[in-house]
Design an enzyme around this catalytic site. Sequence first.
Site, short mmCIF file in Angstrom:
data_model
loop_
_atom_site.label_atom_id
_atom_site.label_comp_id
_atom_site.label_asym_id
_atom_site.label_seq_id
_atom_site.Cartn_x
_atom_site.Cartn_y
_atom_site.Cartn_z
N HIS A 8 0.81 -1.15 0.05
CA HIS A 8 -0.13 0.05 -0.06
C HIS A 8 0.84 1.33 -0.01
CE1 HIS A 8 0.97 0.89 4.06
NE2 HIS A 8 1.00 -0.38 4.30
N GLU A 84 -2.19 -7.13 7.35
CA GLU A 84 -0.80 -7.24 7.89
C GLU A 84 -0.76 -8.06 9.24
OE1 GLU A 84 2.16 -6.99 7.53
OE2 GLU A 84 2.78 -4.92 7.44
#
Length: 206
Positions: A8, A84
């Site tokens: 990202h 994550e």
Amino acid sequence: MKIYFTRHGKTEWNEERRFQGMEGDSPLLPQSYEEIKQLGIHLKEIPFETIYSSPLSRAKLTAEGILSQLDHAPKIILSDNLKELGLGELEGQKIETGKKLYPKQMKAMRDSPLDYDPTPFNGETFEEMIERSVPFVKGKIAEAKEGPLLFVSHGMTLGAIIQTLVGTPLEEIRKQGGLNNNSLSVIDYTDGIFTLEKWNDESFLG
């Protein structure tokens, strides 16, 4: 089949050097949107079959920004399996705070995943993260008609997925370091063999 992976765009917490993890999240920086656009332009002619993304806003917005630049518009499918590495009570805390409180764990996170024990702050182990993420990616590759596929996720998770797919043992999955924001990594999948073709490429960014 080509499989593309991107981390990202950079966030406020990245800039402030704070842990984000599995549940922590923060807004993308204004300049990140331009870098996401550059990545989308770089990928614009690739006919992705599907884009898979973590549902955390920093990844989802990155996936949407890339999609907006593509000539072919595939679906974006969100999955918690691409979140994550969970950092428990450290999420939202400064990285320097983590190093002071848990120096052994922070060093192992960076350099020695096999020795990483996040129990003191109720985090997720590398093994647990790999067990949820790698089978998901392999499953989507198996389901694909021809590909290519794009996965948008996070630094620790993507690094572990990519290295595990190409056969790197757990103790060495950090050997090439981490993945930068908006970087691109590519794996070729042919005849059941995963081959790393590109790692942490940022050459397309201005």
